[in-house]
Design a protein around this motif. Structure first.
Motif, PDB file in Angstrom:
ATOM      1  N   SER A 101     100.501  13.075   5.292  1.00 52.38           N
ATOM      2  CA  SER A 101      99.047  12.867   5.311  1.00 52.38           C
ATOM      3  C   SER A 101      98.335  14.082   5.884  1.00 52.38           C
ATOM      4  O   SER A 101      97.331  14.545   5.346  1.00 52.38           O
ATOM      5  CB  SER A 101      98.698  11.627   6.142  1.00 52.38           C
ATOM      6  OG  SER A 101      99.239  10.457   5.592  1.00 52.38           O
ATOM      7  N   LEU A 102      98.860  14.614   6.989  1.00 58.51           N
ATOM      8  CA  LEU A 102      98.247  15.761   7.658  1.00 58.51           C
ATOM      9  C   LEU A 102      98.291  17.003   6.780  1.00 58.51           C
ATOM     10  O   LEU A 102      97.275  17.679   6.576  1.00 58.51           O
ATOM     11  CB  LEU A 102      98.958  16.020   8.984  1.00 58.51           C
ATOM     12  CG  LEU A 102      98.410  17.160   9.853  1.00 58.51           C
ATOM     13  CD1 LEU A 102      97.016  16.827  10.361  1.00 58.51           C
ATOM     14  CD2 LEU A 102      99.348  17.441  11.029  1.00 58.51           C
ATOM     15  N   LEU A 103      99.475  17.319   6.235  1.00 60.79           N
ATOM     16  CA  LEU A 103      99.636  18.536   5.435  1.00 60.79           C
ATOM     17  C   LEU A 103      98.894  18.434   4.105  1.00 60.79           C
ATOM     18  O   LEU A 103      98.183  19.369   3.704  1.00 60.79           O
ATOM     19  CB  LEU A 103     101.122  18.803   5.187  1.00 60.79           C
ATOM     20  CG  LEU A 103     101.957  19.184   6.405  1.00 60.79           C
ATOM     21  CD1 LEU A 103     103.428  19.316   6.031  1.00 60.79           C
ATOM     22  CD2 LEU A 103     101.457  20.489   7.023  1.00 60.79           C
ATOM     23  N   ALA A 104      99.040  17.307   3.415  1.00 64.23           N
ATOM     24  CA  ALA A 104      98.384  17.146   2.112  1.00 64.23           C
ATOM     25  C   ALA A 104      96.870  17.132   2.269  1.00 64.23           C
ATOM     26  O   ALA A 104      96.139  17.724   1.466  1.00 64.23           O
ATOM     27  CB  ALA A 104      98.858  15.853   1.441  1.00 64.23           C
ATOM     28  N   GLY A 105      96.373  16.467   3.330  1.00 63.86           N
ATOM     29  CA  GLY A 105      94.934  16.446   3.591  1.00 63.86           C
ATOM     30  C   GLY A 105      94.398  17.827   3.904  1.00 63.86           C
ATOM     31  O   GLY A 105      93.315  18.211   3.431  1.00 63.86           O
ATOM     32  N   GLY A 106      95.152  18.606   4.691  1.00 64.70           N
ATOM     33  CA  GLY A 106      94.721  19.958   5.033  1.00 64.70           C
ATOM     34  C   GLY A 106      94.663  20.873   3.827  1.00 64.70           C
ATOM     35  O   GLY A 106      93.684  21.605   3.624  1.00 64.70           O
ATOM     36  N   VAL A 107      95.705  20.837   2.991  1.00 67.29           N
ATOM     37  CA  VAL A 107      95.723  21.659   1.777  1.00 67.29           C
ATOM     38  C   VAL A 107      94.582  21.266   0.842  1.00 67.29           C
ATOM     39  O   VAL A 107      93.865  22.120   0.312  1.00 67.29           O
ATOM     40  CB  VAL A 107      97.084  21.524   1.051  1.00 67.29           C
ATOM     41  CG1 VAL A 107      97.029  22.205  -0.314  1.00 67.29           C
ATOM     42  CG2 VAL A 107      98.200  22.116   1.890  1.00 67.29           C
ATOM     43  N   ALA A 108      94.406  19.967   0.648  1.00 69.29           N
ATOM     44  CA  ALA A 108      93.347  19.478  -0.234  1.00 69.29           C
ATOM     45  C   ALA A 108      91.975  19.885   0.284  1.00 69.29           C
ATOM     46  O   ALA A 108      91.097  20.288  -0.485  1.00 69.29           O
ATOM     47  CB  ALA A 108      93.429  17.955  -0.354  1.00 69.29           C
ATOM     48  N   GLY A 109      91.771  19.786   1.605  1.00 68.15           N
ATOM     49  CA  GLY A 109      90.488  20.170   2.195  1.00 68.15           C
ATOM     50  C   GLY A 109      90.172  21.645   2.002  1.00 68.15           C
ATOM     51  O   GLY A 109      89.029  22.018   1.702  1.00 68.15           O
ATOM     52  N   GLY A 110      91.187  22.503   2.171  1.00 63.45           N
ATOM     53  CA  GLY A 110      90.980  23.937   1.982  1.00 63.45           C
ATOM     54  C   GLY A 110      90.642  24.279   0.537  1.00 63.45           C
ATOM     55  O   GLY A 110      89.740  25.084   0.267  1.00 63.45           O
ATOM     56  N   ILE A 111      91.355  23.663  -0.412  1.00 63.36           N
ATOM     57  CA  ILE A 111      91.088  23.894  -1.833  1.00 63.36           C
ATOM     58  C   ILE A 111      89.676  23.435  -2.192  1.00 63.36           C
ATOM     59  O   ILE A 111      88.916  24.149  -2.857  1.00 63.36           O
ATOM     60  CB  ILE A 111      92.118  23.154  -2.703  1.00 63.36           C
ATOM     61  CG1 ILE A 111      93.510  23.761  -2.515  1.00 63.36           C
ATOM     62  CG2 ILE A 111      91.715  23.193  -4.185  1.00 63.36           C
ATOM     63  CD1 ILE A 111      94.625  22.973  -3.175  1.00 63.36           C
ATOM     64  N   GLU A 112      89.315  22.236  -1.760  1.00 61.42           N
ATOM     65  CA  GLU A 112      88.000  21.670  -2.069  1.00 61.42           C
ATOM     66  C   GLU A 112      86.870  22.523  -1.499  1.00 61.42           C
ATOM     67  O   GLU A 112      85.872  22.802  -2.178  1.00 61.42           O
ATOM     68  CB  GLU A 112      87.929  20.242  -1.518  1.00 61.42           C
ATOM     69  CG  GLU A 112      86.599  19.551  -1.678  1.00 61.42           C
ATOM     70  CD  GLU A 112      85.732  19.686  -0.445  1.00 61.42           C
ATOM     71  OE1 GLU A 112      84.500  19.774  -0.606  1.00 61.42           O
ATOM     72  OE2 GLU A 112      86.278  19.712   0.668  1.00 61.42           O
ATOM     73  N   ALA A 113      87.011  22.972  -0.246  1.00 60.65           N
ATOM     74  CA  ALA A 113      85.958  23.758   0.397  1.00 60.65           C
ATOM     75  C   ALA A 113      85.746  25.094  -0.303  1.00 60.65           C
ATOM     76  O   ALA A 113      84.606  25.510  -0.552  1.00 60.65           O
ATOM     77  CB  ALA A 113      86.303  23.979   1.874  1.00 60.65           C
ATOM     78  N   ALA A 114      86.843  25.783  -0.630  1.00 58.99           N
ATOM     79  CA  ALA A 114      86.733  27.093  -1.278  1.00 58.99           C
ATOM     80  C   ALA A 114      86.153  26.970  -2.693  1.00 58.99           C
ATOM     81  O   ALA A 114      85.329  27.790  -3.104  1.00 58.99           O
ATOM     82  CB  ALA A 114      88.100  27.762  -1.320  1.00 58.99           C
ATOM     83  N   ALA A 115      86.572  25.950  -3.430  1.00 55.95           N
ATOM     84  CA  ALA A 115      86.147  25.808  -4.821  1.00 55.95           C
ATOM     85  C   ALA A 115      84.675  25.432  -4.952  1.00 55.95           C
ATOM     86  O   ALA A 115      84.002  25.831  -5.906  1.00 55.95           O
ATOM     87  CB  ALA A 115      87.012  24.764  -5.528  1.00 55.95           C
ATOM     88  N   SER A 116      84.160  24.667  -3.994  1.00 53.88           N
ATOM     89  CA  SER A 116      82.793  24.133  -4.131  1.00 53.88           C
ATOM     90  C   SER A 116      81.792  24.798  -3.190  1.00 53.88           C
ATOM     91  O   SER A 116      80.658  24.336  -3.079  1.00 53.88           O
ATOM     92  CB  SER A 116      82.805  22.622  -3.870  1.00 53.88           C
ATOM     93  OG  SER A 116      83.214  22.334  -2.550  1.00 53.88           O
ATOM     94  N   TYR A 117      82.170  25.908  -2.540  1.00 47.51           N
ATOM     95  CA  TYR A 117      81.312  26.473  -1.504  1.00 47.51           C
ATOM     96  C   TYR A 117      79.923  26.909  -1.975  1.00 47.51           C
ATOM     97  O   TYR A 117      78.946  26.695  -1.252  1.00 47.51           O
ATOM     98  CB  TYR A 117      81.989  27.652  -0.796  1.00 47.51           C
ATOM     99  CG  TYR A 117      81.185  28.069   0.415  1.00 47.51           C
ATOM    100  CD1 TYR A 117      81.220  27.312   1.573  1.00 47.51           C
ATOM    101  CD2 TYR A 117      80.359  29.184   0.392  1.00 47.51           C
ATOM    102  CE1 TYR A 117      80.456  27.647   2.678  1.00 47.51           C
ATOM    103  CE2 TYR A 117      79.591  29.527   1.489  1.00 47.51           C
ATOM    104  CZ  TYR A 117      79.649  28.757   2.627  1.00 47.51           C
ATOM    105  OH  TYR A 117      78.885  29.087   3.711  1.00 47.51           O
ATOM    106  N   PRO A 118      79.759  27.526  -3.150  1.00 50.16           N
ATOM    107  CA  PRO A 118      78.399  27.913  -3.561  1.00 50.16           C
ATOM    108  C   PRO A 118      77.407  26.756  -3.564  1.00 50.16           C
ATOM    109  O   PRO A 118      76.234  26.927  -3.224  1.00 50.16           O
ATOM    110  CB  PRO A 118      78.610  28.489  -4.965  1.00 50.16           C
ATOM    111  CG  PRO A 118      80.000  29.041  -4.922  1.00 50.16           C
ATOM    112  CD  PRO A 118      80.766  28.061  -4.086  1.00 50.16           C
TER     113      PRO A 118
END
Length: 303
Positions: free
Chosen positions: A17-34
């Motif tokens: 949960s911790l690792l998958a949530g962290g990876v998913a959060g980083g991907i989501e933040a970078a992809a949608s930042y604009p």
């Protein structure tokens, strides 16, 4: 009756949960930042009489033409780091709560417990990661359009610490925590309510289903929690403001409708990011779960 896929016989281990949530959060933040950048710009105070476009693509194009590509990613590093920590913590606590209260046969949880689990996870995430990283991100975006005194994330952190100490980094804590508690409750609660509904009815869980569920959760979250997001943004501007000062400034500037300022832009992000977040989480968890299952079998530990 045999338990369906996803029932309690296949609980997600905390480390997954911790690792998958962290990876998913980083991907989501970078992809949608604009989209996040555009939304934050609109929520910060603008000059009187100068109209602010509601279309995020117009805001992004204007900033790109006048300030360049780098300006669109001002504060992105802080948000990505914060999202890795935030979503790791959110999924860790939410999955732990969900596993504790899940039906032993179906593996599903009641809608109320889904929402309460999300709310608890949001409060913990706000305390441990979200408030300081959101403060830095918002201050960087605000500073870039005014004084330009911050050279980057580390420099902004240093200046904010020197000027206000730990309280400076936790400026807007009340608004952020209210937003995180409500947003996580609605986002993770809605997603898991939909997922549980589909599990009971044997609807296949695949990338398209996960993305659709995440997008719906994003819409519900945005519409229900936008006022908290506006207050948080005002509190965490470059010079900061108390929660009450932020509420007063929004009311004086725009009236009641001001508390939903940036809704269109946030919807553009949350529909997209909600799909990415949960799809990424399910994909990473699907890879990690078998790996940790093998490790667990080999460990000489009872239970």
């Amino acid at each position: 009756m045999s338990p369906p896929p996803g029932a309690n016989d296949s609980k997600t281990p905390p480390i997954v949960s911790l690792l998958a949530g962290g990876v998913a959060g980083g991907i989501e933040a970078a992809a949608s930042y604009p989209f996040e950048f555009a939304k934050t710009r609109v929520q910060l105070r603008s000059q009187k009489g100068v109209p602010t476009p509601k279309n995020p693509f117009i805001v992004v194009s204007q900033v790109y033409r006048s300030e360049g590509l780098r300006a669109l990613y001002k504060g992105c590093g802080a948000l990505v780091v914060g999202s890795i920590a935030k979503d790791g913590v959110r999924f860790l606590f939410f999955d732990a709560i969900k596993n504790s209260f899940a039906d032993p046969v179906t593996g599903t949880t009641s809608p109320l417990r889904n929402l309460l689990g999300g709310m608890t996870a949001g409060v913990v995430a706000s305390i441990t990661a979200v408030t300081p990283t959101e403060r830095i991100k918002t201050a960087l975006i605000d500073d870039a359009r005014t004084e330009k005194r911050f050279r980057g994330g580390f420099h902004a952190t240093k200046v904010i610490w020197q000027e206000g100490g730990i309280l400076g980094l936790y400026r807007g804590f009340a608004g952020t925590t209210l937003k995180q508690a409500s947003a996580t409750a609605f986002r993770m609660g809605t997603y898991n309510i939909l997922k549980d509904f589909e599990t009971v009815r044997d609807i296949p869980q695949n990338t398209a289903t996960n993305f659709a569920n995440g997008s719906v959760a994003g819409v519900v979250t945005t519409l229900c929690t936008q006022p908290f997001d506006v207050i948080k943004t005002r509190s965490q501007s470059a010079h900061g403001a108390s929660t009450m000062e932020a509420v007063k400034s929004v009311w004086l500037d725009y009236g009641l409708k001001g508390f939903w300022r940036g809704t269109t832009m946030r919807l553009g992000r949350t529909v997209f990011s909600g799909g990415i977040l949960f799809t990424s989480y399910e994909a990473v968890a699907a890879i990690l779960n078998p790996m940790f299952a093998v490790v667990k079998e080999k460990l000489p530990i009872d239970g």
